[in-house]
Design an enzyme around this catalytic site. Structure first.
Site, short mmCIF file in Angstrom:
data_model
loop_
_atom_site.label_atom_id
_atom_site.label_comp_id
_atom_site.label_asym_id
_atom_site.label_seq_id
_atom_site.Cartn_x
_atom_site.Cartn_y
_atom_site.Cartn_z
N ASP A 46 0.86 -1.19 0.00
CA ASP A 46 0.00 0.00 0.00
C ASP A 46 0.89 1.24 0.00
O ASP A 46 1.14 1.86 1.02
CB ASP A 46 -0.92 -0.02 1.21
CG ASP A 46 -2.05 0.98 1.09
OD1 ASP A 46 -2.11 1.69 0.07
OD2 ASP A 46 -2.88 1.05 2.02
N ALA A 47 1.38 1.58 -1.20
CA ALA A 47 2.32 2.70 -1.36
C ALA A 47 1.65 3.95 -1.92
O ALA A 47 2.16 5.05 -1.77
CB ALA A 47 3.46 2.29 -2.28
N LYS A 48 0.52 3.76 -2.62
CA LYS A 48 -0.25 4.86 -3.21
C LYS A 48 0.64 5.81 -4.02
O LYS A 48 0.53 7.03 -3.92
CB LYS A 48 -1.02 5.63 -2.15
CG LYS A 48 -2.08 4.80 -1.43
CD LYS A 48 -2.89 5.64 -0.47
CE LYS A 48 -3.97 4.82 0.21
NZ LYS A 48 -3.43 3.87 1.21
N ARG A 49 1.47 5.25 -4.87
CA ARG A 49 2.38 6.06 -5.67
C ARG A 49 1.64 6.65 -6.87
O ARG A 49 0.70 6.06 -7.40
CB ARG A 49 3.56 5.22 -6.16
CG ARG A 49 4.44 4.65 -5.06
CD ARG A 49 5.07 5.74 -4.21
NE ARG A 49 6.14 5.22 -3.37
CZ ARG A 49 6.16 5.28 -2.05
NH1 ARG A 49 5.15 5.83 -1.40
NH2 ARG A 49 7.19 4.81 -1.37
#
Length: 278
Positions: free
Chosen positions: A93-96
């Site tokens: 869950d990095a939401k890049r």
């Protein structure tokens, strides 16, 4: 094999549940762990023991590792690698979200098999334009990895942006779902699930239509935030077999006892069974 097909296979034996690993400060403290790298490592190892053999999809929250710098990333690498070695799918869950070569760098970090952070899937933000994410879509296609695009999230602040409509009356969240569906369409035509998923809150009163998505749906908001199994089924509709509710807080609250966390997983997963695969 596409990520969607891998996920369906895992769900057929482990159920449609995504469990988060969220080692935030208050949770480390409630577990009696120090708020430092040692506490982070102990927390992560306990979660691996509780989830690796029982959960279809595990979602480490990258921010809680990143805050400890290189030492935190080293623990994240170990956590991802161990979970995957034991047969669990991992979505980081990095939401890049970025453009061009920078987005390609993020794609390589999370989805390239040669990367020490290599995961089965990653979360991304589309708000620099959906096709700014093409580098991550292309790498996912190349390696059979997954991408979860933020579409209609469960936080209340999101409505003022994600519910805005274009001149044709189509909301931003629906446009994101439709563009993800277009990428999955060749697989859906073959009766398969594609690599591109979306993030849809389980507590939304007016969610986007998902009937043609053809990819996985990550659904936060179940459990402590009030979402239920019936909410998941109602929102996902014909795509319910691809809906994976994310439950973190209520399960992690039963730690640090590994047996208690496993029991909590089993009880929660019973509400979200997978489907047999031929």
């Amino acid at each position: 094999m596409t990520f969607g097909e891998k996920l369906l296979n895992a769900a057929s034996t482990r159920g449609r549940l995504c469990v988060g690993i969220d080692p935030h400060e208050s949770l480390l403290t409630s577990w009696g762990l120090p708020v430092n790298v040692d506490g982070l490592a102990e927390f992560s190892r306990a979660c691996v023991e509780a989830f690796a053999d029982t959960v279809a999809l595990v979602k480490p929250q990258v921010a809680f590792y990143e805050r400890f710098g290189s030492a935190g990333f080293a623990i994240l690498e170990e956590t991802i690698q161990t979970l995957r070695e034991r047969g669990c799918l991992v979505v980081s869950d990095a939401k890049r979200g970025d453009i061009g070569s920078t987005m390609a760098g993020y794609a390589s970090a999370w989805l390239d098999p040669a990367s020490p952070l290599s995961s089965d899937a990653v979360t991304v933000s589309p708000y620099l334009g959906f096709h700014s994410l093409d580098p991550v879509f292309e790498l996912a296609e190349q390696h059979g990895r997954g991408v979860f695009v933020l579409a209609a999230t469960s936080n209340p602040e999101a409505r003022e942006l994600q519910d805005q409509q274009n001149a044709d009356g189509v909301s931003i969240s629906q446009q994101i779902v439709d563009q993800a569906a277009a990428l999955n369409a060749p697989y859906m035509a073959q009766g398969k699930a594609g690599n591109i998923g979306v993030v849809i809150g389980a507590t939304l009163s007016k969610p986007p239509r998902l009937s043609t998505l053809g990819g996985a749906i990550l659904m936060p908001g179940v459990g402590a935030q009030g979402g239920t199994a019936s909410d998941v089924d109602e929102i996902a509709g014909d795509m319910a077999h691809l809906a994976f509710p994310n439950v973190s807080r209520s399960i992690l609250a039963t730690g640090p006892d590994i047996a208690e966390m496993k029991n909590s997983v089993a009880k929660t997963a019973a509400d979200f069974p997978g489907f047999p695969r031929s």
